[in-house]
Design an enzyme around this catalytic site. Structure first.
Site, PDB file in Angstrom:
ATOM      1  N   LYS A   2       0.820  -1.203   0.000  1.00  0.00           N
ATOM      2  CA  LYS A   2       0.000   0.000   0.000  1.00  0.00           C
ATOM      3  C   LYS A   2       0.857   1.257   0.000  1.00  0.00           C
ATOM      4  O   LYS A   2       0.494   2.256  -0.631  1.00  0.00           O
ATOM      5  CB  LYS A   2      -0.933   0.010   1.216  1.00  0.00           C
ATOM      6  CG  LYS A   2      -2.093  -0.967   1.102  1.00  0.00           C
ATOM      7  CD  LYS A   2      -3.137  -0.687   2.167  1.00  0.00           C
ATOM      8  CE  LYS A   2      -4.345  -1.586   2.005  1.00  0.00           C
ATOM      9  NZ  LYS A   2      -5.345  -1.374   3.065  1.00  0.00           N
TER      10      LYS A   2
ATOM     11  N   LYS B 150      -8.701 -11.376  -9.342  1.00  0.00           N
ATOM     12  CA  LYS B 150      -9.916 -11.569  -8.550  1.00  0.00           C
ATOM     13  C   LYS B 150     -10.916 -10.441  -8.772  1.00  0.00           C
ATOM     14  O   LYS B 150     -10.533  -9.304  -9.084  1.00  0.00           O
ATOM     15  CB  LYS B 150      -9.585 -11.726  -7.059  1.00  0.00           C
ATOM     16  CG  LYS B 150      -9.207 -10.464  -6.335  1.00  0.00           C
ATOM     17  CD  LYS B 150      -9.250 -10.678  -4.816  1.00  0.00           C
ATOM     18  CE  LYS B 150      -9.293  -9.318  -4.128  1.00  0.00           C
ATOM     19  NZ  LYS B 150      -9.441  -9.370  -2.690  1.00  0.00           N
TER      20      LYS B 150
ATOM     21  N   LYS C 132     -13.551  -4.644  -5.846  1.00  0.00           N
ATOM     22  CA  LYS C 132     -14.287  -3.378  -5.885  1.00  0.00           C
ATOM     23  C   LYS C 132     -13.417  -2.241  -6.391  1.00  0.00           C
ATOM     24  O   LYS C 132     -13.923  -1.188  -6.757  1.00  0.00           O
ATOM     25  CB  LYS C 132     -14.873  -3.059  -4.518  1.00  0.00           C
ATOM     26  CG  LYS C 132     -13.897  -3.029  -3.375  1.00  0.00           C
ATOM     27  CD  LYS C 132     -14.660  -3.014  -2.056  1.00  0.00           C
ATOM     28  CE  LYS C 132     -13.705  -3.236  -0.894  1.00  0.00           C
ATOM     29  NZ  LYS C 132     -14.400  -3.597   0.328  1.00  0.00           N
TER      30      LYS C 132
HETATM   31  P1  AMP Z   1     -11.985  -6.589   0.452  1.00  0.00           P
HETATM   32  O1  AMP Z   1     -13.283  -6.433  -0.289  1.00  0.00           O
HETATM   33  O2  AMP Z   1     -10.803  -6.797  -0.445  1.00  0.00           O
HETATM   34  O3  AMP Z   1     -11.790  -5.544   1.521  1.00  0.00           O
HETATM   35  O4  AMP Z   1     -12.131  -7.966   1.239  1.00  0.00           O
HETATM   36  C1  AMP Z   1     -13.151  -8.237   2.161  1.00  0.00           C
HETATM   37  C2  AMP Z   1     -13.215  -9.734   2.352  1.00  0.00           C
HETATM   38  O5  AMP Z   1     -13.836 -10.348   1.205  1.00  0.00           O
HETATM   39  C3  AMP Z   1     -11.838 -10.375   2.517  1.00  0.00           C
HETATM   40  O6  AMP Z   1     -11.846 -11.227   3.660  1.00  0.00           O
HETATM   41  C4  AMP Z   1     -11.613 -11.190   1.250  1.00  0.00           C
HETATM   42  O7  AMP Z   1     -11.043 -12.447   1.565  1.00  0.00           O
HETATM   43  C5  AMP Z   1     -13.012 -11.369   0.632  1.00  0.00           C
HETATM   44  N1  AMP Z   1     -12.997 -11.188  -0.845  1.00  0.00           N
HETATM   45  C6  AMP Z   1     -12.839 -10.015  -1.531  1.00  0.00           C
HETATM   46  N2  AMP Z   1     -12.867 -10.202  -2.866  1.00  0.00           N
HETATM   47  C7  AMP Z   1     -13.058 -11.540  -3.065  1.00  0.00           C
HETATM   48  C8  AMP Z   1     -13.185 -12.375  -4.240  1.00  0.00           C
HETATM   49  N3  AMP Z   1     -13.120 -11.887  -5.483  1.00  0.00           N
HETATM   50  N4  AMP Z   1     -13.384 -13.700  -4.058  1.00  0.00           N
HETATM   51  C9  AMP Z   1     -13.458 -14.210  -2.799  1.00  0.00           C
HETATM   52  N5  AMP Z   1     -13.339 -13.487  -1.654  1.00  0.00           N
HETATM   53  C10 AMP Z   1     -13.142 -12.166  -1.777  1.00  0.00           C
END
Ligand code: AMP
Ligand code: TRP
Length: 332
Positions: free
Chosen positions: A114, A195, A198
């Site tokens: 980051k 992946k 957002k």
């Molecule tokens: P984030 O949205 O990156 O802040 O992640 C929030 C949670 O959602 C984390 O614990 C990630 O492991 C899960 N997560 C985010 N994006 C994915 C994805 N494309 N597939 C599976 N899990 C996800």
């Protein structure tokens, strides 16, 4: 009281990846651990370690709280709250920093990633793991459900808790991470090598939980597949189709094998149309429940109750920690 603690950063719309990889997991854990109390919070203090637009942040915080509830979390063994509304988190972060070493923080891979992307790096981005450790230790969490990317932050939390306990007597619970085995990893619809995220600038890469039906259908119909035209699961050579099959399997509780058998002699278009229908149907109740929560104002009541419950537990911990350190004064 046995507790499970987790936080989510309010940094964008919730998409199908976050839902299948994280939110659904919480719902399942609540069933699996009925004797535990869940402290689940929107980690807004973590979000501001990077500059954010205040209006967008405020909007996202409440939306995220409503979405989590709308996805089926049960309220009886849950306290849902906003991190900044429980001041003990900021206090705890300072106390934890007094027992965290610079060298430890310098090893954090998320900080390195980051920091590279920032022109000016805030001190809070560096001390982020101390804030996170405090979030967890305030509530004596036995378990902390997180994604793989948070594993290192859990390890440092365990190290710090053990260090403090060794010095002042056991008064902090050393937490264990709960990382899903089948790490549902939902991929981007436009580039199945990365992946679904957002933060992807291409909106066509994802489906947000609150997207309209026509948009959902459009995104799925235009999802990247391959030119072979045959339906079978091959992640290495047909990653786009494999991702779509995974989404169908996760949302319809059918195995990958049975999906492949059903669609063996069908074309991509038919498969995608069916998938779009399944996604739309799965998200319908979430959207309806979300609207109800936003309209009837019950989300504020739930967040108020969560705040009070969290404050009661967290303030006690801060007082105890202060006493252990010899801070403040002894009253007659
Ligand atoms: P984030 O949205 O990156 O802040 O992640 C929030 C949670 O959602 C984390 O614990 C990630 O492991 C899960 N997560 C985010 N994006 C994915 C994805 N494309 N597939 C599976 N899990 C996800
Ligand atoms: N750092 C976590 C993330 O980015 C969010 C988080 C903050 C968290 N505090 C926490 C997760 C405490 C679990 C426990 O995803």
């Amino acid at each position: 009281m046995k507790t499970i603690v987790s936080g989510i950063q309010p940094t964008g719309s919730i998409n199908l990846g976050t839902y299948l990889g994280s939110i659904r997991n919480f719902v399942k854990l609540q069933e699996q651990y009925p004797d535990h109390h869940f402290f689940l919070f929107i980690a807004d203090l973590h979000a501001v370690t990077i500059p954010r637009d205040p209006q967008a942040l405020r909007k996202t915080i409440k939306e995220l709280a409503a979405i989590y509830l709308a996805c089926g979390l049960k309220k009886d063994n849950l306290s849902l709250f906003i991190q900044s509304e429980v001041p003990a988190h900021s206090q705890m972060s300072y106390l934890i920093q007094c027992f965290t070493y610079m060298g430890e923080l310098e090893r954090m891979t998320q900080f390195k990633d980051k920091a590279q992307k920032q022109e000016a790096v805030a001190a809070s981005l560096f001390t982020y793991p101390a804030l996170m450790a405090g979030d967890i230790l305030l509530y004596d969490a036995q378990y902390v459900p997180v994604g793989e990317d948070q594993k290192q932050h859990l390890e440092i939390t365990r190290d710090i808790a053990t260090r403090i306990n060794n010095r002042f007597g056991d008064f902090l619970t050393v937490p264990k991470p709960l990382i899903p085995k089948v790490g549902a990893r939902i991929m981007s619809l436009t580039d199945p090598e990365v992946k679904m995220s957002k933060s992807d600038p291409n909106v066509k890469s994802r489906i947000n939980l609150l997207d309209e039906e026509a948009i959902i259908k459009k995104r799925i119909m235009s999802a990247v597949t391959d030119s072979e035209g045959k339906i079978y699961y091959d992640k290495a050579n047909k990653p786009g189709l494999a991702n779509l099959i995974t989404i169908m399997s996760a949302l319809s509780d059918q195995s990958i094998e049975s999906i492949c058998a059903t669609y063996q002699n069908k074309d991509y278009r038919t498969f995608k149309e069916d998938l779009a229908e399944i996604v739309i149907e799965a998200l319908k109740p979430i959207k309806a429940q979300y609207q109800t929560l936003i309209n009837d104002g019950s989300i504020d009541t739930i967040l108020d109750e969560g705040q009070s419950a969290a404050m009661r537990v967290a303030n006690k911990k801060i007082m105890k920690f202060n006493r252990k350190l010899g801070l403040g004064r002894k009253r007659k």
